[in-house]
Scaffold this motif. Structure first.
Motif, PDB file in Angstrom:
ATOM      1  N   GLN A 159       1.050  -1.192  -0.181  1.00 50.46           N
ATOM      2  CA  GLN A 159       0.163  -0.151   0.073  1.00 50.46           C
ATOM      3  C   GLN A 159       1.278   1.132   0.180  1.00 50.46           C
ATOM      4  OE1 GLN A 159      -2.452   0.461   3.221  1.00 50.46           O
ATOM      5  NE2 GLN A 159      -3.167   2.186   3.031  1.00 50.46           N
ATOM      6  N   GLN A 160       0.490   1.424  -0.851  1.00 52.96           N
ATOM      7  CA  GLN A 160       1.236   3.514  -0.933  1.00 52.96           C
ATOM      8  C   GLN A 160       1.131   4.487  -0.161  1.00 52.96           C
ATOM      9  OE1 GLN A 160      -0.312   2.192  -3.589  1.00 52.96           O
ATOM     10  NE2 GLN A 160       0.955   1.532  -4.985  1.00 52.96           N
ATOM     11  N   GLN A 161       2.100   4.558   0.279  1.00 54.20           N
ATOM     12  CA  GLN A 161       1.701   5.445   1.864  1.00 54.20           C
ATOM     13  C   GLN A 161       2.925   6.715   1.995  1.00 54.20           C
ATOM     14  OE1 GLN A 161       1.438   3.605   5.918  1.00 54.20           O
ATOM     15  NE2 GLN A 161       0.075   5.233   6.886  1.00 54.20           N
ATOM     16  N   LEU A 162       2.659   7.817   2.851  1.00 51.85           N
ATOM     17  CA  LEU A 162       3.037   9.149   2.990  1.00 51.85           C
ATOM     18  C   LEU A 162       2.815   9.444   4.603  1.00 51.85           C
ATOM     19  CD1 LEU A 162       3.002  10.844  -0.840  1.00 51.85           C
ATOM     20  CD2 LEU A 162       5.025   9.672   0.366  1.00 51.85           C
ATOM     21  N   VAL A 163       3.718   9.998   4.672  1.00 51.48           N
ATOM     22  CA  VAL A 163       3.668  10.091   6.365  1.00 51.48           C
ATOM     23  C   VAL A 163       4.854  11.258   6.542  1.00 51.48           C
ATOM     24  CG1 VAL A 163       3.980   9.707   8.662  1.00 51.48           C
ATOM     25  CG2 VAL A 163       3.032   7.545   6.666  1.00 51.48           C
ATOM     26  N   GLU A 164       3.647  12.421   6.859  1.00 53.87           N
ATOM     27  CA  GLU A 164       5.120  13.596   7.499  1.00 53.87           C
ATOM     28  C   GLU A 164       5.198  14.098   8.859  1.00 53.87           C
ATOM     29  OE1 GLU A 164       1.221  14.792   3.919  1.00 53.87           O
ATOM     30  OE2 GLU A 164       1.581  13.684   6.207  1.00 53.87           O
ATOM     31  N   SER A 165       6.537  14.411   9.752  1.00 57.84           N
ATOM     32  CA  SER A 165       6.096  14.571  10.410  1.00 57.84           C
ATOM     33  C   SER A 165       6.929  15.768  10.921  1.00 57.84           C
ATOM     34  CB  SER A 165       6.699  13.342  10.818  1.00 57.84           C
ATOM     35  OG  SER A 165       8.173  12.963  10.507  1.00 57.84           O
ATOM     36  N   GLY A 166       7.160  16.389  12.094  1.00 57.02           N
ATOM     37  CA  GLY A 166       7.815  17.119  12.418  1.00 57.02           C
ATOM     38  C   GLY A 166       7.197  18.496  12.256  1.00 57.02           C
ATOM     39  N   GLY A 167       5.801  19.022  12.562  1.00 54.92           N
ATOM     40  CA  GLY A 167       5.134  19.947  12.590  1.00 54.92           C
ATOM     41  C   GLY A 167       5.471  20.477  14.626  1.00 54.92           C
ATOM     42  N   GLY A 168       5.047  21.989  14.629  1.00 56.98           N
ATOM     43  CA  GLY A 168       4.453  21.726  15.944  1.00 56.98           C
ATOM     44  C   GLY A 168       4.296  23.705  16.204  1.00 56.98           C
ATOM     45  N   LEU A 169       4.766  23.574  17.766  1.00 57.07           N
ATOM     46  CA  LEU A 169       4.577  25.512  17.977  1.00 57.07           C
ATOM     47  C   LEU A 169       5.729  25.960  17.643  1.00 57.07           C
ATOM     48  CD1 LEU A 169       3.013  27.479  18.511  1.00 57.07           C
ATOM     49  CD2 LEU A 169       3.133  27.046  20.810  1.00 57.07           C
ATOM     50  N   VAL A 170       5.998  27.144  17.300  1.00 56.05           N
ATOM     51  CA  VAL A 170       7.119  27.682  17.042  1.00 56.05           C
ATOM     52  C   VAL A 170       6.989  29.084  17.455  1.00 56.05           C
ATOM     53  CG1 VAL A 170       7.555  27.729  14.834  1.00 56.05           C
ATOM     54  CG2 VAL A 170       9.069  27.835  15.891  1.00 56.05           C
ATOM     55  N   GLN A 171       8.428  29.997  17.607  1.00 52.99           N
ATOM     56  CA  GLN A 171       8.159  31.099  18.240  1.00 52.99           C
ATOM     57  C   GLN A 171       8.121  32.189  16.622  1.00 52.99           C
ATOM     58  OE1 GLN A 171       9.821  32.818  20.931  1.00 52.99           O
ATOM     59  NE2 GLN A 171       8.977  31.969  22.031  1.00 52.99           N
ATOM     60  N   PRO A 172       7.766  33.558  16.449  1.00 53.20           N
ATOM     61  CA  PRO A 172       8.518  33.474  14.891  1.00 53.20           C
ATOM     62  C   PRO A 172       9.540  34.085  14.821  1.00 53.20           C
ATOM     63  CG  PRO A 172       6.177  35.272  15.960  1.00 53.20           C
ATOM     64  CD  PRO A 172       7.161  33.832  17.301  1.00 53.20           C
ATOM     65  N   GLY A 173      10.378  33.482  13.623  1.00 58.17           N
ATOM     66  CA  GLY A 173      12.115  33.637  13.302  1.00 58.17           C
ATOM     67  C   GLY A 173      12.420  32.408  14.115  1.00 58.17           C
ATOM     68  N   GLY A 174      11.827  31.077  14.415  1.00 56.42           N
ATOM     69  CA  GLY A 174      12.175  30.253  14.134  1.00 56.42           C
ATOM     70  C   GLY A 174      12.185  28.952  12.866  1.00 56.42           C
ATOM     71  N   SER A 175      12.391  27.755  13.138  1.00 53.37           N
ATOM     72  CA  SER A 175      12.615  26.792  12.461  1.00 53.37           C
ATOM     73  C   SER A 175      12.188  25.648  13.042  1.00 53.37           C
ATOM     74  CB  SER A 175      14.511  26.690  12.065  1.00 53.37           C
ATOM     75  OG  SER A 175      14.541  27.960  11.833  1.00 53.37           O
ATOM     76  N   LEU A 176      11.545  24.859  11.844  1.00 53.36           N
ATOM     77  CA  LEU A 176      10.730  23.036  12.023  1.00 53.36           C
ATOM     78  C   LEU A 176      11.908  22.473  10.620  1.00 53.36           C
ATOM     79  CD1 LEU A 176       7.436  24.077  12.923  1.00 53.36           C
ATOM     80  CD2 LEU A 176       9.541  22.930  14.541  1.00 53.36           C
ATOM     81  N   SER A 179       9.688  16.448   7.621  1.00 52.92           N
ATOM     82  CA  SER A 179      10.079  14.988   7.131  1.00 52.92           C
ATOM     83  C   SER A 179       8.501  14.463   6.716  1.00 52.92           C
ATOM     84  CB  SER A 179      10.244  14.491   8.174  1.00 52.92           C
ATOM     85  OG  SER A 179      11.874  13.968   8.335  1.00 52.92           O
ATOM     86  N   CYS A 180       8.893  13.882   5.328  1.00 50.68           N
ATOM     87  CA  CYS A 180       7.335  13.484   4.444  1.00 50.68           C
ATOM     88  C   CYS A 180       8.509  11.517   4.160  1.00 50.68           C
ATOM     89  CB  CYS A 180       7.437  13.925   3.380  1.00 50.68           C
ATOM     90  SG  CYS A 180       6.402  13.066   2.152  1.00 50.68           S
ATOM     91  N   ALA A 181       7.968  10.579   4.847  1.00 52.92           N
ATOM     92  CA  ALA A 181       8.473   8.874   4.602  1.00 52.92           C
ATOM     93  C   ALA A 181       7.632   8.798   3.312  1.00 52.92           C
ATOM     94  CB  ALA A 181       8.539   8.360   5.649  1.00 52.92           C
ATOM     95  N   ALA A 182       7.919   7.931   2.968  1.00 50.94           N
ATOM     96  CA  ALA A 182       7.001   7.301   1.799  1.00 50.94           C
ATOM     97  C   ALA A 182       7.350   5.810   1.739  1.00 50.94           C
ATOM     98  CB  ALA A 182       7.283   7.628  -0.414  1.00 50.94           C
ATOM     99  N   SER A 183       6.801   5.097   1.787  1.00 47.84           N
ATOM    100  CA  SER A 183       6.361   3.770   2.107  1.00 47.84           C
ATOM    101  C   SER A 183       5.467   3.051   1.262  1.00 47.84           C
ATOM    102  CB  SER A 183       6.032   3.453   3.695  1.00 47.84           C
ATOM    103  OG  SER A 183       4.720   3.230   3.558  1.00 47.84           O
ATOM    104  N   GLY A 184       6.296   1.933   0.583  1.00 49.20           N
ATOM    105  CA  GLY A 184       4.979   1.061  -0.388  1.00 49.20           C
ATOM    106  C   GLY A 184       4.516   0.865  -1.786  1.00 49.20           C
ATOM    107  N   PHE A 185       6.110   2.290  -1.989  1.00 47.13           N
ATOM    108  CA  PHE A 185       7.266   2.898  -3.186  1.00 47.13           C
ATOM    109  C   PHE A 185       7.980   2.932  -3.461  1.00 47.13           C
ATOM    110  CE2 PHE A 185       5.894   7.505  -3.954  1.00 47.13           C
ATOM    111  CZ  PHE A 185       4.928   7.096  -2.741  1.00 47.13           C
TER     112      PHE A 185
END
Length: 123
Positions: A1-18, A21-27
């Motif tokens: 089964q083809q799948q994409l899974v994102e991660s790494g989001g969150g709350l950050v202050q202005p000027g910050g960084s995040l 990630s987008c991991a693919a499986s099944g293809f």
């Protein structure tokens, strides 16, 4: 089964960084372009960045040029979106998606989508 899974989001202050990630499986991503889209409440989904897997060529929407960088890790079948100098206007749910061969700013061009990850930029 083809799948994409994102991660790494969150709350950050202005000027910050995040880093998302987008991991693919099944293809394998060899024949695909991977795009990052975002959708803020009450707004249309918009394309943010895209990378053509085979050539590594990249595209960015004007509002993120110089702040965001898309990259790929062939061994991990994963695409990253490094987001720096974040602004409140970047707040949205971020999605990755796979399109056959070519990058596009149009969501309809993409065959597979992840579930999304929330990014909130706020003080």
């Amino acid at each position: 089964q083809q799948q994409l899974v994102e991660s790494g989001g969150g709350l950050v202050q202005p000027g910050g960084s995040l880093r998302l990630s987008c991991a693919a499986s099944g293809f394998t991503l060899d024949d695909y372009a991977i795009g990052w889209f975002r959708q803020a409440p009450g707004k249309e989904r918009e394309g943010v960045s895209c990378i053509k897997w085979s050539r590594g060529s990249t595209n960015y929407v004007d509002s993120v040029k110089g702040r965001f960088m898309i990259s790929r890790d062939n061994a991990k079948n994963t695409v990253y979106l490094q987001m720096n100098s974040l602004e409140p206007e970047d707040t949205a749910v971020y999605y990755c998606a796979a399109a056959p061969a070519m990058c596009s700013w149009y969501a309809v061009a993409y065959d597979y989508w992840g579930q999304g990850t929330q990014v909130t930029v706020s003080s």
